[in-house]
Enzyme design. Structure first.
Site: not given
Ligand code: NI
Length: 178
Positions: A47, A100-101, A142-143
């Site tokens: 995401g 997480c990115l 999360h997003e």
């Protein structure tokens, strides 16, 4: 194809509360959403939220059939979710590992609501309302946290379950280094 730079934890732009989207299906919005998918796919992400590329709007994308970073995760439909509202469907929470990115190379166990309803609109302003659980519910929480200026480490309850992906999950391809 435009892969945008993903902001990393410590950048104050990740800590802002995002603004509602008021324009739909404009050239600028179409370009933004296409760039978000290009960026997410290039990073093998599950995401991505607009604030992660420095755009302070209530816009997230998520979804995958098979994800190299989460090989055991069930598939989640590819979704554009705008101006979301989350409603937990029970008080029950469960722990599960997240990456997480914007927090590359790390994973942590985060408590999330097990079941929830998410509502909002898609890129064409068509309403979305889904009741979900498990990994799908986790990804959405999360997003949407990114739209509140919250990164997953801020939700960790047990810091003994926070560490480097390469140490805790040696089976994950190091090229998918978050
Ligand atoms: Ni993230």
């Amino acid at each position: 194809m435009t892969v945008r730079e993903i902001l990393k934890m410590g950048d104050p732009r990740l800590l802002r509360v995002a603004e509602p989207v008021t324009e739909f299906d404009t050239p600028a919005m179409r370009e933004l959403i296409a760039d978000m998918f290009d960026t997410m796919h290039a990073a093998n992400g599950a995401g991505l939220a607009a604030p992660q590329i420095g755009v302070n709007l209530q816009l997230v994308i998520f979804g995958f059939k098979q994800n190299a970073r989460y090989p055991d995760a069930p598939q989640v439909p590819e979704t554009v979710l705008i101006n979301p509202v989350l409603t937990p469907l029970s008080d029950e929470k469960e722990e599960g590992f997240e990456g997480c990115l914007s927090v590359p190379g790390l994973r942590g166990s985060v408590p999330r609501f097990t079941q929830l309803r998410y509502e909002g609109v898609d890129q064409f302003q068509q309403p979305i309302s889904r009741d979900v659980d498990g990994f799908h519910a986790r990804v959405v929480q999360h997003e949407v946290d990114h739209l509140l200026g919250v990164l997953y480490p801020m939700r960790i309850a047990d810091f003994s379950k926070f560490g480097y992906t390469e140490v805790m999950f040696p089976g994950i391809d190091p090229n998918d280094d978050d």
